[in-house]
Each structure stands twice: as C-alpha cells, then as structure tokens.
Enzyme design. Structure first.
Site, mmCIF file in Angstrom:
data_model
loop_
_atom_site.group_PDB
_atom_site.id
_atom_site.type_symbol
_atom_site.label_atom_id
_atom_site.label_comp_id
_atom_site.label_asym_id
_atom_site.label_seq_id
_atom_site.Cartn_x
_atom_site.Cartn_y
_atom_site.Cartn_z
ATOM 1 N N GLY A 36 -6.756 4.783 3.197
ATOM 2 C CA GLY A 36 -6.417 5.114 1.820
ATOM 3 C C GLY A 36 -4.931 4.957 1.544
ATOM 4 N N LEU A 37 -4.414 5.825 0.674
ATOM 5 C CA LEU A 37 -3.006 5.794 0.268
ATOM 6 C C LEU A 37 -2.612 4.454 -0.334
ATOM 7 C CD1 LEU A 37 -1.343 7.701 3.263
ATOM 8 C CD2 LEU A 37 -1.949 8.607 1.023
ATOM 9 N N CYS A 38 -3.525 3.887 -1.129
ATOM 10 C CA CYS A 38 -3.220 2.616 -1.801
ATOM 11 C C CYS A 38 -3.628 2.698 -3.270
ATOM 12 C CB CYS A 38 -3.897 1.447 -1.102
ATOM 13 S SG CYS A 38 -5.632 1.683 -0.689
ATOM 14 N N GLY A 39 -3.405 3.854 -3.868
ATOM 15 C CA GLY A 39 -3.688 4.017 -5.287
ATOM 16 C C GLY A 39 -5.176 3.952 -5.589
#
Length: 293
Positions: A87-90
C-alpha cells in the site's frame, strides 16, 4: 491546550514519520526510473506485434480458425485485476478495485449473480479488496512485482490460454493502470480473449506483403499465444511503473503534510511554553505580593 510533554512527543513522532516518507519517496523515485525504462522499451515491440497479427490474420483464414479468436456465447468470464502487493500509494489500488466492480456490475451483472464471473488478481491488494466484497477469486498471484520478469507473465498467460481453450472461460479481460507520468495513471480495460482485431491493419499496415515460412497457420498459432502473454507482461510493467509513480506522489504529499503539521505543532508548543512561563511569573509575583502584604 495540550501539555508541553504531549506536544513534544507529537513533534518527535511527526518528525520521524516525515523522515520515513522522504526515504520512501527517494526509493520510489529510483525504482520508477527503472520501471519507466522497461515499459518504454516494451511498448514499440508490443504495438508492432499486434499490428503484425492484425494484418496477417485479416488477410488469411488462419487467424479466423485459431481457437483463441473464437467468439462464442458468453457463459463464463475471467477478469484479471492488476494491483500492487503493498500500500502507501494513494488511491492506486482502490481505483482499480472500483473499476473492476464497475465492469462486473455494468457488463456482467447477470453472470455475476449466477456465479459465472471469476477474478484472477495479480497483486496482493486486489485480492484483499475484492475478496472482502464477496467476489469469486480464481487465484491470487502475489509477490510478482518483487522481481518482475516475463517468466511470471508466461505462466499466468498459459493458465489463461488453457482455461479459454478448455472453455472454462468464454471472455477474458484485464484491468490495469497505464503509466502516463508520475502524477497520472490511466485505468485501462482490455479484452485479452477472444483476440480481437485491434484496428492496426490500416492502409499502411495492409500494404505490407508477407512471405510465410513454414505456413500461415503455424505462424498465427505461434504468434497469438505469444501476443496474449506479452499483453499480460505489458500490463504488469505498466502497473509497476504506475505504482511507483503513485507512491512517489503520495509520499511527496505526505512529506509536505508532515511539514505543515510540524509547523502547527511547533507553534502550539511555543504558545503552551509561553503560557506556562506567564503562569509561573504570575505565581511568583502573586507570592511576592502576598509576603509583602
């Protein structure tokens, strides 16, 4: 107003988070350069192969007789959903998940209710997103982006081709993010099987005259499976570059937001400290007046 200790702890925490987001942005930027190089090199080859297949199959009966171009009544559908493993990609993964659900609900709603729509997720996040919403997951390929190569795409392609040839699926579609630039990813939905005329056989392409060796049918039968596997590999490369671009943008915004939050916290800390000092002065003055009275 929060105590000085609480504000100090928050400042330390936000500062640590900002350092992490900066590092993740730099890592994504480095990976993005390699990913964009790979997809830029892939696109011309994929385009030329599609043009060649469209031109040759349009001129001969070999393409029409190929089992992977057979158009039949749609009873079972397979949808490949390409997401990331992390994750951590908007909204990168959520947008693909929403697009997959939209495709199923708008195009294959009746088949979905009958349980004849399956999803093959390429990337951990797609399986998590659609699995929680009750969609039938055929298989879940994870960790394919750790060391992305054509071998993985070939294996997936063989699964899809065998399923279509054995009539387990009548239509196979793929959904992925196409890389445009660091800030922009375009969601694409393409039909893999049955293979359709891409429209590449225009007047320029039709002017090309081919000599076939060993035969038209053998060449078409060899090229079509290769083209399907190549389309899957291209989608993986596009998604990989898009993921790093999305994560780089998300981490850049997170770093900026952390900076703004640090400014606000430091201002709050200074106000709390000033208020505490003022209270101490007032207590000292009040104590001195009480002694002198």
């Amino acid at each position: 107003m929060a105590s000085l200790k609480e504000v100090r702890n928050r400042i330390v925490s936000v500062n640590s988070t900002q350092q992490i987001t900066k590092a993740m942005k730099m890592v994504s930027a480095a990976k993005l350069r390699r990913a964009t190089d790979a997809i830029v090199q892939m696109r011309p080859y994929a385009k030329k192969l599609s043009e060649m297949i469209a031109t040759v199959s349009g001129r001969t009966d070999a393409g029409k007789e190929n089992p992977f171009t057979e158009i039949r009544e749609i009873k079972n559908v397979l949808i490949l959903v390409v997401t990331s493993d992390r994750g951590l990609c908007g909204a990168f993964n959520a947008n693909i998940g929403k697009a997959a659900i939209s495709l199923i609900q708008e195009k294959y709603a009746d088949l979905h209710r009958a349980g004849h729509v399956e999803v093959l997720t390429l990337g951990k996040k797609g399986g998590e997103y659609l699995g929680r919403r009750g969609y039938k997951i055929n298989a879940d390929h994870q960790d394919i982006f750790t060391k992305l190569n054509f071998t993985e795409a070939r294996q997936i392609g063989e699964e899809v081709l065998n399923g279509f040839a054995e009539k387990q699926y009548d239509v196979v579609e793929i959904i992925f993010n196409e890389f445009k630039n660091v800030a922009t990813q375009i969601i694409r939905t393409e039909q893999l099987l049955p293979l359709q005329d891409s429209g590449a056989s225009d007047s320029k392409a039709s002017a090309v005259d081919y000599m076939f060796e060993p035969s038209e049918a053998e060449i078409i039968n060899e090229l079509i499976p290769k083209a399907i596997k190549l389309s899957i590999f291209r989608a993986l490369l596009e998604s990989n570059a898009s993921e790093h671009g999305a994560r780089m943008t998300a981490m850049d915004k997170a770093t900026d937001n952390a900076g703004e939050l640090l400014k606000a916290l430091k201002l709050e800390y200074n106000r709390s400290r000033q208020a505490a000092i003022t209270n101490e002065i007032l207590e000292i003055v009040g104590g001195a007046e009480a002694l002198s009275a």
